[in-house]
Design an enzyme around this catalytic site. Sequence first.
Site, short mmCIF file in Angstrom:
data_model
loop_
_atom_site.label_atom_id
_atom_site.label_comp_id
_atom_site.label_asym_id
_atom_site.label_seq_id
_atom_site.Cartn_x
_atom_site.Cartn_y
_atom_site.Cartn_z
N ASN A 60 -44.08 30.65 -48.52
CA ASN A 60 -43.05 31.17 -47.65
C ASN A 60 -42.05 31.50 -48.38
O ASN A 60 -41.18 32.54 -48.20
CB ASN A 60 -42.75 30.06 -46.45
N GLU B 281 -48.39 24.06 -40.96
CA GLU B 281 -49.44 24.51 -41.62
C GLU B 281 -50.63 23.65 -41.85
O GLU B 281 -51.39 23.65 -42.72
CB GLU B 281 -48.95 24.93 -43.09
#
Lengths: 110, 317
Positions: free
Chosen positions: B189, B224
């Site tokens: 990210n 996640e």
Amino acid sequence: MSDEQGTPADQPLISEFASDPDMIEIVEYFVEELPKRVAAIRSAVTDSDAQSLKTLAHQLKGAAPGYGFTVIGEAAGVLEASLRVSDGSIEGVMGQVEDLASLCQRVRIR
Amino acid sequence: MTIGAAQPNDNVPIVLVIDDCVDVHRLLAARLRNEALELVCETSGEAGIERVHQIEPSLVLLDLDMPGMDGFEVLRRLKDETSTSDVPVIVLSGMQSPSDKVTAFDLGAVDYITKPFDLMELRVRIRSALKMRHLIQMLAQRAQIDGLTGLWNRAHFDERWADETKRAERSGSPLSLAVFDLDHFKQVNDTYGHPAGDTVLQGVARLIQNIARQADIACRYGGEEFAIIMPDTTPEHAINLCERIRVAIIEADWHGKPGQRITISAGVAGSTGQTSIGRAEWIEVADRNLYRSKSEGRNRASMTDVGSKGPRLADAG
Ligand SMILES: [Mg+2]
């Protein structure tokens, strides 16, 4: 109920759904089975079996309008109601039994 | 694939008729012949309730006036039982008494139809009840699907995990749970941006979904984190499936978004049929294996057979 010439009491009684293609098959079935129902009602009378008579009247009251015979349903309802007030006496409801039976006698498929 | 099972059911809805009078069955069959539905009939309240459990109909048409258990009692029992309380019930009423209809509504009926049936009324009321049922089910299902990945969400996981552990305990059949966590996802990210992160989550979800089997329940467990409930699956089979997922993910080509390989770590806790482990503890064991996979270098799966005495640890990857 009856008079001399061409009386309604002699006229065939046809289902309100006689021309409904969805319904014709089961209406025929009902009409063919109807004499058996009347015979069962008559034998309940002979046996003075008020309980069976009431059940048969109740069933016919529920079933007949669905096949397009409203008047038979009504007559069966009258019989059922009369049995309730006659307190198990069959003699007291003979008129209603005959009314119902003569209506059933007039039923035709078409 | 799990999501296949999540799609609204496009099969013909089953409508169950409970009426002591077979004439009514016959009339309804004739009247509804051209409707997109399958009609099933029972003549008593007792048999009707049993049928509801058995076939899970989309709609029940219920006679009120029946000898033995009457329609009110049937309605009461259906509504009292969690597994049948959501089934919509239309009351068939030959009785003209408005108080019966009020009672039926109070007991949870969605509508009533008066006998003898008016064809148009019968059809529109049935159609509208079925449509409502369909929409409610669709909404309920949507509320359990993760928006980003299309997998089941955490709420669905919790529900199904409770169901499946109970079922396995009852039947003594195997059951496995796999939990997954993307390796270094924060770094993905931070380096490539959140859109790339989302692409990874979606891609991983798709791979998981493709490899999971029809009966597996694949969920997005957290940010996640993913989880798969695998009914009737031994831990050995479960870890094989995890291995296939792990390999598929490391081999995936992300076409530069992100411009690096992605790996995943997994932990499995499964039973071959006999286990005394609680369902919360079961999840903890799977989690511990996941962190063991992480601490042993990531991109691997670890497994515990929670069925055998003294947890046995095994590795793969
Ligand atoms: Mg009834």
